[in-house]
Design an enzyme around this catalytic site. Structure first.
Site, PDB file in Angstrom:
ATOM      1  N   SER A 154       8.879  -2.167   8.227  1.00 24.67           N
ATOM      2  CA  SER A 154       7.825  -1.914   7.507  1.00 24.67           C
ATOM      3  C   SER A 154       5.680  -1.702   7.657  1.00 24.67           C
ATOM      4  O   SER A 154       5.985  -2.512   8.009  1.00 24.67           O
ATOM      5  CB  SER A 154       7.884  -2.967   6.581  1.00 24.67           C
ATOM      6  OG  SER A 154       8.674  -2.514   5.223  1.00 24.67           O
ATOM      7  N   HIS A 159      -4.381  -1.425   6.074  1.00 21.66           N
ATOM      8  CA  HIS A 159      -5.585  -1.610   5.221  1.00 21.66           C
ATOM      9  C   HIS A 159      -6.891  -0.969   5.591  1.00 21.66           C
ATOM     10  O   HIS A 159      -7.111  -2.088   6.325  1.00 21.66           O
ATOM     11  CB  HIS A 159      -5.803  -3.273   3.575  1.00 21.66           C
ATOM     12  CG  HIS A 159      -5.265  -3.622   3.057  1.00 21.66           C
ATOM     13  ND1 HIS A 159      -5.522  -2.426   1.977  1.00 21.66           N
ATOM     14  CD2 HIS A 159      -3.934  -4.079   3.015  1.00 21.66           C
ATOM     15  CE1 HIS A 159      -3.937  -2.963   1.929  1.00 21.66           C
ATOM     16  NE2 HIS A 159      -3.398  -4.048   1.386  1.00 21.66           N
ATOM     17  N   HIS A 217       0.919   3.135   3.508  1.00 21.69           N
ATOM     18  CA  HIS A 217       2.410   2.206   3.390  1.00 21.69           C
ATOM     19  C   HIS A 217       4.093   3.450   4.178  1.00 21.69           C
ATOM     20  O   HIS A 217       3.608   4.213   3.641  1.00 21.69           O
ATOM     21  CB  HIS A 217       3.141   2.122   2.104  1.00 21.69           C
ATOM     22  CG  HIS A 217       4.488   0.964   2.000  1.00 21.69           C
ATOM     23  ND1 HIS A 217       5.056   2.284   0.828  1.00 21.69           N
ATOM     24  CD2 HIS A 217       5.017   0.072   1.846  1.00 21.69           C
ATOM     25  CE1 HIS A 217       5.874   1.787   1.016  1.00 21.69           C
ATOM     26  NE2 HIS A 217       6.011   0.079   1.503  1.00 21.69           N
ATOM     27  N   ASN A 240       8.238   2.904   5.053  1.00 20.98           N
ATOM     28  CA  ASN A 240       9.005   1.606   5.397  1.00 20.98           C
ATOM     29  C   ASN A 240      10.483   2.823   5.261  1.00 20.98           C
ATOM     30  O   ASN A 240      10.434   3.623   4.440  1.00 20.98           O
ATOM     31  CB  ASN A 240       9.386   1.030   3.615  1.00 20.98           C
ATOM     32  CG  ASN A 240      10.336   0.083   3.638  1.00 20.98           C
ATOM     33  OD1 ASN A 240      12.018   0.652   3.359  1.00 20.98           O
ATOM     34  ND2 ASN A 240      10.935  -0.828   4.458  1.00 20.98           N
ATOM     35  N   ARG A 288      15.095   1.728   6.540  1.00 22.90           N
ATOM     36  CA  ARG A 288      15.343   0.769   6.096  1.00 22.90           C
ATOM     37  C   ARG A 288      16.823   1.438   6.309  1.00 22.90           C
ATOM     38  O   ARG A 288      17.116   2.176   6.018  1.00 22.90           O
ATOM     39  CB  ARG A 288      15.623  -0.006   4.768  1.00 22.90           C
ATOM     40  CG  ARG A 288      15.560   0.375   3.891  1.00 22.90           C
ATOM     41  CD  ARG A 288      15.201  -0.459   2.231  1.00 22.90           C
ATOM     42  NE  ARG A 288      15.012   0.287   1.476  1.00 22.90           N
ATOM     43  CZ  ARG A 288      13.877   1.271   0.810  1.00 22.90           C
ATOM     44  NH1 ARG A 288      13.015   1.232   1.021  1.00 22.90           N
ATOM     45  NH2 ARG A 288      14.029   1.551  -0.240  1.00 22.90           N
ATOM     46  N   HIS A 293       0.783  15.889   1.632  1.00 24.00           N
ATOM     47  CA  HIS A 293       2.363  16.247   0.981  1.00 24.00           C
ATOM     48  C   HIS A 293       2.769  16.968   2.252  1.00 24.00           C
ATOM     49  O   HIS A 293       4.201  17.480   2.175  1.00 24.00           O
ATOM     50  CB  HIS A 293       2.251  16.770  -0.356  1.00 24.00           C
ATOM     51  CG  HIS A 293       2.066  15.338  -1.543  1.00 24.00           C
ATOM     52  ND1 HIS A 293       3.154  15.232  -1.516  1.00 24.00           N
ATOM     53  CD2 HIS A 293       1.167  14.642  -1.511  1.00 24.00           C
ATOM     54  CE1 HIS A 293       3.038  13.725  -2.562  1.00 24.00           C
ATOM     55  NE2 HIS A 293       1.636  13.272  -2.204  1.00 24.00           N
ATOM     56  N   HIS A 321       1.776  -0.846 -16.395  1.00 28.42           N
ATOM     57  CA  HIS A 321       0.555  -1.757 -17.308  1.00 28.42           C
ATOM     58  C   HIS A 321      -0.620  -0.791 -17.814  1.00 28.42           C
ATOM     59  O   HIS A 321      -1.950  -1.283 -17.968  1.00 28.42           O
ATOM     60  CB  HIS A 321       0.350  -3.353 -17.700  1.00 28.42           C
ATOM     61  CG  HIS A 321       0.033  -3.829 -15.634  1.00 28.42           C
ATOM     62  ND1 HIS A 321       1.068  -3.119 -14.268  1.00 28.42           N
ATOM     63  CD2 HIS A 321      -0.805  -4.211 -15.210  1.00 28.42           C
ATOM     64  CE1 HIS A 321      -0.049  -3.551 -13.204  1.00 28.42           C
ATOM     65  NE2 HIS A 321      -0.682  -4.150 -13.785  1.00 28.42           N
TER      66      HIS A 321
END
Lengths: 300, 300
Positions: B90, B94, B104, B106, B108, B139, B169
């Site tokens: 992972s 920043h 980011h 990851n 797995r 992309h 939210h």
């Protein structure tokens, strides 16, 4: 007279007014701005935010909302479909000075259309640096407020706060605790509905009196860069508690509450550094040692 | 040869090594520090953290853990009691410069003692300021990597990322997306187990090549205070996503994972201001407009 939801809503609204006036006085310079908002499904609120001299960022929310109970609450409370009404006041103050603690308070009233109701709330102190004398004084004042209403309250609500304001992933309490309570009604308590309302209003009205000495004792002390860094670091933990563990925040975000009103509790600035270490024997280590006890030690 | 868990663990470990060497070169100055850790119930990992010149805070985690499957996963996957094995890498970087995006990745691998296994992972870009040309180039490169392995991957995994990296939210995507995938095995895919491993390793090995232009295009551009303020503000959203919505973070904290390794993804500094407003027609508003589309518009 047994209070109904209109009475309680009116009292909560006045409580917000009173507290905001006193916080402005305490800050000495900042003034609250207000946003009134409506909730699509019913009700609304008044969010008040202050960016002041002593208080870097403070929020005082009032809300009174109603409508069909969201599925998430029905499931959590094992209830059949019904309507709900909820009103309350929530406060979080982030001071500029690292020696002044962050403070939080919430008082709330819930009523379901099946006839059940309850009061809940709490107040807790999150010092960046734990000052045992101040923390114990805070607890002593809380006990006095509780004792005016019911001799069992403080001894029941203090451990509840230790348990609630806890970060399992850090093995730390959020701060030095305070009191926390939920689902109080006349079935569960010796007090009637009006007396329970008196208790939460009394607590609310004492809010600024509880916070004032913590401000006046510390506001004029010199500030070091180390203290500022530690303050940002501890604010990071505050963010972690509110976003990962706090039931009120989760519930608000899950049920489509007003995001800016819910997240007014987040600090103006925060920091995270990997595996932050503290100096042996320093005040930061002392603070961590207290927070890692799992409950605030009283002995007063 | 069909890879077994030992092969896959070894490949993941090498992937971490390769990526760390390349990130140090890209940064030009910072060096990774390493913490090796053990998991009480079985396995462990190597957490590597860099505080560099270009990368303000970067983390590259490798882990390989095993043991009885935690109850929370059994329930989520509707499984009987069994043992699990999981390994992966992972990364979150920043950058200091507000015009360089947060990135980011990851990858797995999961295996259960009942014989089932799957690969998962993803990579996504979170610009503080959306640059459409750079985002589309990112992309395009992702599509090329996917297409080398399976012509259906990109068209399936791009929308999955739009959906996953989303803050309900806020009504915002975290950034301009990328790809996300989970539960890939030879039953669900045209590819065999070895080919699926080749895909996730290829993606992992392309990580720095994907990020390099975003760094070199922007690292020497002048920085304004407005840009820094906006960067801290957007980092606040990154914190919100990771602590409130990210399944990996939640799962890690819920199952007693190593907190410092899980939360290395949080930014070094972040800010929250109440009801933050952006200037009409400015680059901050442009960024918000893109993020509020709910999916990154390709048209390349």
């Amino acid at each position: 007279m047994r209070p109904n939801k209109e009475n309680i809503e009116r009292e909560m609204r006045s409580l917000q007014d009173e507290i905001c006036i006193e916080i402005e006085k305490l800050d000495g310079k900042g003034k609250f701005r207000e946003d009134q908002w409506d909730r699509k499904e019913g009700g609304g609120g008044r969010t008040r935010i202050l960016e002041g001299e002593t208080i870097e960022k403070g929020g005082v929310n009032f809300s009174a909302v109603y409508g069909p109970t969201p599925k998430k609450i029905l499931n959590a409370l094992h209830l059949e479909e019904c309507d709900f009404f909820a009103t309350g006041v929530s406060i979080v103050l982030h001071p500029r000075h690292p020696l002044i603690p962050i403070i939080h308070m919430n008082v709330r009233y819930f009523e379901m259309s099946n006839g059940s109701y309850w009061f809940g709330g709490g107040i807790d102190l999150t010092p960046h640096y734990v000052n045992m004398k101040e923390a114990r004084q805070f607890h002593k004042q809380l006990q006095e407020i509780c004792d005016r209403h019911d001799p069992t309250f403080y001894q029941r609500f203090k451990p509840w706060a230790d348990e609630y304001f806890y970060l399992p992933h850090r093995g730390e309490n959020r701060g030095v605790g305070g009191i926390f309570f939920d689902r109080l009604d006349e079935e569960s308590e010796e007090l009637g509905k009006g007396q329970l309302l008196d208790f939460v209003l009394d607590l609310g009205r004492q809010f600024v009196r509880l916070y004032r000495p913590l401000v006046s004792n510390n506001r004029d002390l010199p500030i070091t860069q180390d203290q500022k860094d530690w303050q940002y670091h501890r604010r990071g933990r505050y963010v972690e508690f509110n976003l990962v563990w706090d039931k009120g925040t989760k519930f608000g975000l899950d049920t489509g509450g007003r995001t800016e009103s819910i997240l007014m509790s987040l600090p103006p600035r925060a920091a995270w550094s990997y595996d932050h270490e503290v100096k042996e024997g320093g005040p930061e280590e002392h603070t961590l040692n207290i927070l890692q006890l799992g409950k605030f030690p009283l002995n007063h």
